[in-house]
Design a protein around this motif. Structure first.
Motif, PDB file in Angstrom:
ATOM      1  N   ARG A 116       0.862  -1.166   0.000  1.00  0.00           N
ATOM      2  CA  ARG A 116       0.000   0.000   0.000  1.00  0.00           C
ATOM      3  C   ARG A 116       0.909   1.230   0.000  1.00  0.00           C
ATOM      4  N   CYS A 167      -4.323  -2.777   6.413  1.00  0.00           N
ATOM      5  CA  CYS A 167      -4.678  -1.432   5.968  1.00  0.00           C
ATOM      6  C   CYS A 167      -6.052  -1.072   6.527  1.00  0.00           C
ATOM      7  N   GLY A 168      -6.189   0.160   6.993  1.00  0.00           N
ATOM      8  CA  GLY A 168      -7.474   0.625   7.532  1.00  0.00           C
ATOM      9  C   GLY A 168      -8.608   0.477   6.530  1.00  0.00           C
ATOM     10  N   SER A 276      -1.405   2.323   8.142  1.00  0.00           N
ATOM     11  CA  SER A 276      -0.872   3.649   7.838  1.00  0.00           C
ATOM     12  C   SER A 276      -0.037   4.250   8.968  1.00  0.00           C
ATOM     13  N   TYR A 302      -8.206   8.177   7.625  1.00  0.00           N
ATOM     14  CA  TYR A 302      -8.042   7.187   8.705  1.00  0.00           C
ATOM     15  C   TYR A 302      -8.844   7.567   9.947  1.00  0.00           C
TER      16      TYR A 302
HETATM   17 MO   LIG Z   1      -3.441   1.739   4.596  1.00  0.00          MO
END
Ligand SMILES: [Mo]
Ligand SMILES: Nc1nc2c(c(=O)[nH]1)N[C@H]1C(S)=C(S)[C@@H](COP(=O)(O)O)O[C@H]1N2
Length: 441
Positions: A116, A167-168, A276, A302
């Motif tokens: 990512r 990943c969020g 992140s 986020y």
């Molecule tokens: Mo992410």
């Protein structure tokens, strides 16, 4: 979408969104729909070259509107060398996820680690681990310092932990109304083993002032726009997370150098939180006396609504809260969805489950769309914030189409939802049950 977007977002995103407009942007107005004669614009050539990963010597001969076979021929438009089988979502920046059945390893190998990127990674050849430096500063840092990787290795104790990074936005593709951003399905998650020094040890060596509340990072990647003054991403975590044993400044993944796409030569790993916060190509750490306000820390990035909202609601910034520990989730990694199985035989199914900073208490599986559940066997995590492995043996009562669903419950009794969890504007935190299709014959 403008010319700049082609360069900034890449050819895949462009064609996915609006193929006609993509044609126009790449090929200009002069494409004759019958002869397909046209002239590739400079920005178009740039985007294509980036997408196929090589110069196109005979580009002047390309028929107007042609999409390179490398991109058009297969459902996998192009492959990241060394990561065959990953689904590439975007080429600029590179984003790729791992199909569930390729995540079967207990410790995720580099070849199956999702990618990512928010910007352009530093050029690999220009990265010299011998001269790479990490700066520690910020208004709540007593003695700002700089370390080479060799100094980090010499001065602080080494630790190895298996840490899950998700990943969020993993699962975003399922939200409705849809959220913009990478349309991750289930594969933006991994759990490799990382080796490095504790962030805590480094912060303490530099002196943490009384008023410290947050830590932020900066990496060496560059902004898609090419503007050197723009920061790609600079997120962070509150002190309590920064000071945890398992929060690492890592130089190795699975005993090797961290792969270039995953942050070589140095990255932060604060597992269990949105990926992140785990800054790649780590150059600088700041100790802050307030919540860090770097790129993608503020606004809607986020963050999710502090209180639940109806799908499609526009939520003002003030009502958005930073995502911290990720919710409980699980994956079925064996067998692959879509298999045929002899009905008379026992059916073995397995996968992983994880729960942010917490542990997973139990995993259940269902073959009747959630009407009844059978408890799976579950291992303890290798260390806190490592995913856990589960295993179950099932029997199909008759021939036909079945779905196997898996549902994990965390150590505070919270369960994965069977359908989508709370809608949110950016499509984060989808921890709905994973399922596979099985035909019993
Ligand atoms: Mo992410
Ligand atoms: N410097 C930098 N760090 C970064 C990113 C980035 O674009 N630049 N992406 C973040 C995001 S959103 C995620 S989910 C993880 C992904 O890590 P991976 O690419 O190693 O899987 O890295 C994080 N760290």
């Amino acid at each position: 979408m403008t010319k700049k977007d082609i360069v900034a977002r890449g050819i895949h995103a462009l064609y996915a969104q609006d193929p006609q407009r993509a044609d126009w942007l790449l090929w200009g107005r002069r494409v004759d729909p019958v002869s397909r004669r046209g002239f590739l614009k400079k920005s178009g050539l740039l985007a294509m070259t980036a997408a196929v990963g090589a110069q196109i010597p005979f580009w002047e001969n390309m028929p107007g509107g042609l999409i390179p076979a490398a991109l058009a021929a297969s459902p996998e438009p192009f492959v990241i060398p060394g990561r065959e089988g990953l689904r590439v979502l975007n080429d600029r920046p590179i984003n790729a996820e791992t199909p569930a059945h390729l995540l079967d390893d207990k410790i995720t190998p580099a070849s199956r680690m999702f990618v990512r990127n928010n910007g352009i990674p530093p050029v690999e050849a220009s990265v010299d681990p011998a001269t790479w430096s990490l700066e520690v500063a910020g208004e709540s840092c007593q003695n700002p310092m700089q370390f080479t990787i060799a100094e980090l290795k010499a001065r602080f104790a080494h630790h190895t932990y298996q840490l899950q990074i998700e990943c969020g936005g993993n699962g975003r593709a399922e939200f409705n109304p849809p959220a913009t951003g990478n349309q991750w399905s289930t594969g933006a998650v991994a759990c490799p083993s990382f080796t490095g020094v504790r962030l805590r040890d480094v912060l303490e060596a530099c002196g943490i002032k009384e008023d410290a509340v947050y830590v932020g990072y900066y990496g060496a990647d560059t902004h898609l726009s090419g503007d050197p003054t723009k920061v790609v991403i600079s997120r962070g975590v509150p002190m309590a997370k920064a000071l945890r044993d398992e929060t690492l400044i890592a130089w190795a993944m699975n005993g090797d150098d961290i792969p270039a796409l995953n942050g070589y030569p140095l990255r932060l790993v604060a597992g269990g939180w949105p990926g992140s916060v785990s800054g790649k190509w780590l150059k600088k750490i700041v100790i802050r006396n307030k919540e860090h306000d770097g790129a993608k820390m503020t606004g809607h990035s986020y963050r999710v609504p502090c209180a639940p909202v109806a799908p499609g609601t526009e939520v003002p910034k003030e009502n958005m809260c930073v995502i911290e520990s990720m919710p409980v989730k699980s994956l079925i990694t064996f067998p692959q969805s879509g298999i045929t199985h002899p009905q008379a035989d026992a059916f073995s199914v397995r996968g992983h489950a994880w729960a942010g900073d917490l542990t997973v208490e139990a995993v259940f599986v269902s073959i009747d769309f959630g009407a009844t559940w059978q408890q799976a066997a579950l291992t303890r995590p290798a260390n806190p914030i490592a995913w856990q492995h589960w295993y179950a043996e099932l029997r199909f009562p008759m021939k036909g189409y079945f779905e196997v669903w898996a549902r994990a419950v965390d150590s505070q009794g919270r369960s994965q939802p069977m359908v989508l969890p709370a809608w949110n504007p950016r499509g984060y935190l989808n921890n709905a049950c994973h399922r596979i299709a099985v035909k019993a014959v």
